[in-house]
Design a protein around this motif. Structure first.
Motif, PDB file in Angstrom:
ATOM      1  N   GLN A  16      -9.717  12.006  41.791  1.00  0.00           N
ATOM      2  CA  GLN A  16     -11.031  12.546  41.454  1.00  0.00           C
ATOM      3  C   GLN A  16     -11.265  13.807  42.273  1.00  0.00           C
ATOM      4  N   SER A  17     -11.829  14.813  41.649  1.00  0.00           N
ATOM      5  CA  SER A  17     -11.972  16.112  42.310  1.00  0.00           C
ATOM      6  C   SER A  17     -13.411  16.548  42.544  1.00  0.00           C
ATOM      7  N   GLN A  67      -9.331   2.893  46.461  1.00  0.00           N
ATOM      8  CA  GLN A  67      -9.007   4.011  47.344  1.00  0.00           C
ATOM      9  C   GLN A  67      -8.647   3.396  48.687  1.00  0.00           C
ATOM     10  N   THR A 106     -17.722  15.729  43.421  1.00  0.00           N
ATOM     11  CA  THR A 106     -18.455  15.286  44.605  1.00  0.00           C
ATOM     12  C   THR A 106     -18.565  13.765  44.670  1.00  0.00           C
ATOM     13  N   LYS A 107     -18.435  13.109  43.553  1.00  0.00           N
ATOM     14  CA  LYS A 107     -18.469  11.644  43.517  1.00  0.00           C
ATOM     15  C   LYS A 107     -17.046  11.128  43.655  1.00  0.00           C
ATOM     16  N   HIS A 108     -16.879  10.074  44.399  1.00  0.00           N
ATOM     17  CA  HIS A 108     -15.536   9.543  44.627  1.00  0.00           C
ATOM     18  C   HIS A 108     -15.408   8.108  44.161  1.00  0.00           C
ATOM     19  N   SER A 109     -16.108   7.819  43.080  1.00  0.00           N
ATOM     20  CA  SER A 109     -15.940   6.517  42.457  1.00  0.00           C
ATOM     21  C   SER A 109     -16.315   6.641  40.987  1.00  0.00           C
ATOM     22  N   GLU A 157      -1.392   7.492  43.318  1.00  0.00           N
ATOM     23  CA  GLU A 157      -2.163   8.118  42.239  1.00  0.00           C
ATOM     24  C   GLU A 157      -1.674   7.584  40.902  1.00  0.00           C
ATOM     25  N   GLU A 175      -4.822   4.473  42.596  1.00  0.00           N
ATOM     26  CA  GLU A 175      -6.002   5.312  42.806  1.00  0.00           C
ATOM     27  C   GLU A 175      -6.097   6.328  41.677  1.00  0.00           C
TER      28      GLU A 175
END
Length: 187
Positions: free
Chosen positions: A156-157, A105, A159-162, A111, A153
């Motif tokens: 991701q939608s 990221q 709450t976690k971004h990994s 994307e 990248e």
């Protein structure tokens, strides 16, 4: 519907795998600490006939029981090399004609679903791609990012971004193999 038996799956032997044409994709693991992640990437690389894996820095290397447990023998099929630094691996891959993309990221990242236009646009048709997966906590090292042709990248939608490296590798390698195969067929 019924599950196929092991005989019906027509799996390659180790020797058949080694003799098979590989997809022109290399994986670089930049200081990945988990042996289970390393083993999982080996297994995914085997499934998609990936050309090679570069294990860099303190990334664990075979043979090791915990890598083998997850790799299920893929350390015997997928070609791999160790580099003391990821930068060293990147320079070696560039010399071999690989385009270098990090999964990260980052500002200006592309994307995964839009990668086709970005990776294969312009006059320079990419024939070989190396993709870098970074450390579980810090990601791809900032100095390594400076050497990359771009960043991929995974959208991701939640709450976690990994994603776990093993999950990210499965997603990215599947898409890259499809893109590279499409591009090679056009040439």
């Amino acid at each position: 519907m019924r599950k196929l038996s092991m005989d019906e799956l027509n799996r390659k032997t180790v020797e058949e795998f080694k003799q098979s044409g590989k997809n022109p994709v290399a994986v670089v693991l930049d200081n990945v600490r988990s042996m289970h992640n390393v083993g999982s990437v080996f297994r995914t690389a085997d499934a998609f006939l990936i050309e090679s894996i570069c294990l860099c820095g303190y990334t664990p290397r075979p043979p090791h029981r915990d890598i083998h447990k997850t790799a299920l023998g893929a350390t015997e099929t997928v070609h791999w090399a160790y580099y003391s630094s990821t930068i060293e691996a990147v320079y070696a891959l560039k010399k071999q004609g690989y385009a270098i993309w990090a999964v990260e990221q980052a500002e200006g990242s592309i994307e995964l679903g839009k990668l086709n236009r970005a990776m294969f646009a312009g006059s320079r048709m990419i024939q070989k791609v190396a993709v870098i997966f970074g450390n579980e906590v810090g990601g791809v090292d900032a100095e390594v990012l400076k050497l990359c042709d771009g960043c991929i990248e995974i959208p991701q939608s939640g709450t976690k971004h990994s994603l776990n490296i093993s999950v990210a590798a499965g997603i990215v390698l599947w898409e890259l193999v499809k893109l590279v195969n499409r591009a090679v067929k056009k040439v």
